[in-house]
Design a protein around this motif. Structure first.
Motif, short mmCIF file in Angstrom:
data_model
loop_
_atom_site.label_atom_id
_atom_site.label_comp_id
_atom_site.label_asym_id
_atom_site.label_seq_id
_atom_site.Cartn_x
_atom_site.Cartn_y
_atom_site.Cartn_z
N GLY A 37 -12.61 5.84 6.68
CA GLY A 37 -13.77 5.02 6.38
C GLY A 37 -14.16 5.10 4.92
O GLY A 37 -13.48 5.72 4.09
N PRO A 38 -15.29 4.48 4.57
CA PRO A 38 -15.74 4.47 3.18
C PRO A 38 -15.93 5.86 2.58
O PRO A 38 -15.62 6.08 1.41
CB PRO A 38 -17.08 3.71 3.25
N THR A 39 -16.41 6.83 3.38
CA THR A 39 -16.65 8.18 2.86
C THR A 39 -15.34 8.85 2.45
O THR A 39 -15.24 9.43 1.36
CB THR A 39 -17.35 9.05 3.92
N GLU A 40 -14.32 8.76 3.30
CA GLU A 40 -13.03 9.37 3.00
C GLU A 40 -12.36 8.69 1.80
O GLU A 40 -11.76 9.34 0.95
CB GLU A 40 -12.11 9.31 4.21
N MET A 41 -12.46 7.36 1.73
CA MET A 41 -11.86 6.63 0.63
C MET A 41 -12.59 6.90 -0.69
O MET A 41 -11.97 6.94 -1.75
CB MET A 41 -11.87 5.13 0.93
N GLU A 42 -13.89 7.12 -0.61
CA GLU A 42 -14.66 7.40 -1.82
C GLU A 42 -14.24 8.72 -2.45
O GLU A 42 -14.30 8.88 -3.67
CB GLU A 42 -16.15 7.42 -1.48
N GLU A 43 -13.81 9.69 -1.62
CA GLU A 43 -13.32 10.96 -2.16
C GLU A 43 -12.14 10.74 -3.09
O GLU A 43 -12.05 11.33 -4.18
CB GLU A 43 -12.93 11.89 -1.03
N VAL A 44 -11.23 9.85 -2.69
CA VAL A 44 -10.05 9.55 -3.51
C VAL A 44 -10.47 8.81 -4.77
O VAL A 44 -10.02 9.13 -5.88
CB VAL A 44 -9.04 8.72 -2.71
N ARG A 45 -11.35 7.81 -4.64
CA ARG A 45 -11.79 7.03 -5.81
C ARG A 45 -12.51 7.90 -6.82
O ARG A 45 -12.28 7.80 -8.03
CB ARG A 45 -12.71 5.90 -5.34
N GLU A 102 0.82 -1.21 0.00
CA GLU A 102 0.00 0.00 0.00
C GLU A 102 0.85 1.26 0.00
O GLU A 102 0.31 2.37 -0.09
CB GLU A 102 -0.96 0.00 1.19
N HIS A 103 2.19 1.11 0.11
CA HIS A 103 3.10 2.26 0.12
C HIS A 103 4.17 2.17 -0.96
O HIS A 103 4.97 3.10 -1.10
CB HIS A 103 3.81 2.37 1.48
N HIS A 104 4.21 1.09 -1.70
CA HIS A 104 5.29 0.86 -2.67
C HIS A 104 5.19 1.87 -3.81
O HIS A 104 4.24 1.85 -4.59
CB HIS A 104 5.20 -0.56 -3.22
N THR A 105 6.18 2.74 -3.91
CA THR A 105 6.10 3.83 -4.89
C THR A 105 6.26 3.35 -6.32
O THR A 105 6.11 4.15 -7.25
CB THR A 105 7.20 4.88 -4.60
N GLY A 106 6.54 2.07 -6.52
CA GLY A 106 6.61 1.54 -7.87
C GLY A 106 5.29 1.00 -8.38
O GLY A 106 5.15 0.73 -9.57
N HIS A 107 4.29 0.86 -7.49
CA HIS A 107 2.99 0.34 -7.88
C HIS A 107 2.12 1.48 -8.40
O HIS A 107 2.00 2.54 -7.75
CB HIS A 107 2.30 -0.33 -6.70
N TRP A 108 1.47 1.27 -9.52
CA TRP A 108 0.67 2.35 -10.12
C TRP A 108 -0.55 2.71 -9.28
O TRP A 108 -1.00 3.85 -9.29
CB TRP A 108 0.25 1.97 -11.53
N SER A 109 -1.09 1.75 -8.53
CA SER A 109 -2.22 2.09 -7.66
C SER A 109 -1.78 3.07 -6.59
O SER A 109 -2.51 4.02 -6.25
CB SER A 109 -2.79 0.82 -7.02
N VAL A 110 -0.57 2.89 -6.05
CA VAL A 110 -0.03 3.81 -5.05
C VAL A 110 0.29 5.16 -5.69
O VAL A 110 -0.02 6.23 -5.14
CB VAL A 110 1.23 3.21 -4.39
N ARG A 111 0.89 5.14 -6.87
CA ARG A 111 1.23 6.39 -7.56
C ARG A 111 -0.02 7.21 -7.85
O ARG A 111 -0.03 8.44 -7.67
CB ARG A 111 1.97 6.07 -8.86
N ALA A 112 -1.08 6.55 -8.32
CA ALA A 112 -2.31 7.27 -8.63
C ALA A 112 -2.91 7.89 -7.38
O ALA A 112 -3.39 9.05 -7.39
CB ALA A 112 -3.31 6.33 -9.30
N CYS A 113 -2.90 7.15 -6.26
CA CYS A 113 -3.47 7.67 -5.01
C CYS A 113 -2.64 8.84 -4.48
O CYS A 113 -3.18 9.81 -3.94
CB CYS A 113 -3.56 6.56 -3.98
N LEU A 114 -1.31 8.76 -4.61
CA LEU A 114 -0.47 9.89 -4.19
C LEU A 114 -0.71 11.11 -5.06
O LEU A 114 -0.70 12.25 -4.57
CB LEU A 114 1.01 9.48 -4.24
#
Length: 343
Positions: free
Chosen positions: A206-214, A85-97
């Motif tokens: 929670g789900p509300t905070e995570m939904e903002e990112v999604r 969840e923190h690996h800077t080489g993963h695109w899911s992490v890069r997109a969230c950052l």
């Protein structure tokens, strides 16, 4: 100005995420007098079943941490371990950052991860002995579910994935939520001491905070919940350049262990950054002058080196290979880089 370090530990069916908000000393004299790592320690307790760790949850917690401050930071520095969840080489992490950088309105965001096998060098690991000590010899047991059929299913689930599969049922999820000893674990964590004070217990995203990112990822760049490399690169195999890849090229300097986000000069894209932040150079990559001697920090900054051309290749280090393998050699090379002459 500060740096946030993040680390995880798992105990009693809980994931404890620790945060260390570090004050960066104004001078070497202050650093010698007060120490480098005297910031406030905090921790969030999450249920491994209902609140699994993910890049989206981490991103939501970064935003929550920044918004909770009386003065939101203009520049966010993150030091994390190399977990998925923190690996800077993963695109899911890069997109969230990237989402954190834009949503948070930062002038700059720098995210680093530790080298393989070197997470103990991360500053936030200093909190873990205190947290583990507070949980030492503490016995926790979940309450038995009143519903016999649900209790039978929980006992038959012999893996975390199996339990999470059961939690898709709202009835089971509600029971797991009720039997999870959150308050007991939080009391123990709150009793932990670091730097002369007790740790703060933060609410988990929670789900509300995570939904903002999604929602931001979907609306801004058309990215799904967990973007793949092909999706993030905008169909590079077809010769197309996606919106996210175009944005990435204008705002991010990518490295093996570090991502550096900066606002671009296009006022139509980014509001003008603070002049002090805009004047800061990019953090350089470690560079060698003759294949044996590492450049000083000042020389590396002046050279503006490209990581791909300066990091020692695995082929040139075969003689140093050990039973620990490739990751160990890379970690040794990286850790031996910086030598501070001042303090």
């Amino acid at each position: 100005w500060g740096i946030t370090c993040v680390a995880h530990t798992q105990v009693f069916g809980a994931v404890i995420t620790a945060y260390l908000d570090i004050r960066i000393p104004e001078s070497v004299d202050v650093a010698k007098a007060e120490g480098h790592y005297r910031g406030q320690g905090s921790a969030a307790v999450k249920c491994r079943v209902l609140q699994p760790s993910s890049a989206h949850r981490s991103a939501a917690e970064y935003l929550w941490w920044c918004r909770a401050r009386s003065t939101p930071p203009k520049m966010l520095l993150l030091e994390t371990d190399g977990g998925p969840e923190h690996h800077t080489g993963h695109w899911s992490v890069r997109a969230c950052l990237a989402a954190v950088f834009v949503i948070g309105g930062f002038d700059a965001l720098i995210a680093t991860r530790t080298c393989p096998g070197r997470s103990y060098l991360e500053r936030c690991e200093r909190l873990m002995p205190s947290i583990n000590y507070s949980l030492y010899n503490a016995a926790f047991c979940r309450a038995e579910a009143a519903e016999a059929d649900v209790e039978r299913k929980l006992r038959a689930a012999n893996s975390l994935d199996a339990v999470r599969g059961l939690a898709d049922d709202p009835v089971v999820a509600d029971i797991v939520r009720r039997v999870f000893p959150r308050e007991a674990v939080e009391r123990r964590v709150a009793a932990s001491v670091y730097g002369g004070g007790h740790l703060n217990v933060l609410p988990a995203a929670g789900p509300t905070e995570m939904e903002e990112v999604r929602e931001f990822l979907q609306m801004a760049w058309g990215l799904s919940c967990k973007p793949s490399r092909d999706e993030a690169e905008g169909g590079e195999a077809k010769g197309e350049l996606g919106e996210f890849q175009a944005w990435w090229g204008q705002h991010v300097r990518t490295g093996t262990y570090m991502l550096q986000f900066r606002k671009c000069s296009d006022v139509g894209c980014c509001p003008p950054p603070d002049q002090a932040v805009a004047a800061l150079p990019y953090i350089p990559y470690p560079a060698m002058t003759d294949g044996k001697t590492w450049m000083s920090l000042g020389d590396a900054m002046a050279a503006d080196v490209d990581e791909a051309t300066v990091l020692p290749s695995w082929a040139s280090k075969k003689k140093e290979q050990t039973s620990a393998g490739k990751g160990w050699v890379k970690a040794q090379n990286f850790v031996s880089w910086v030598c501070c002459d001042n303090c």
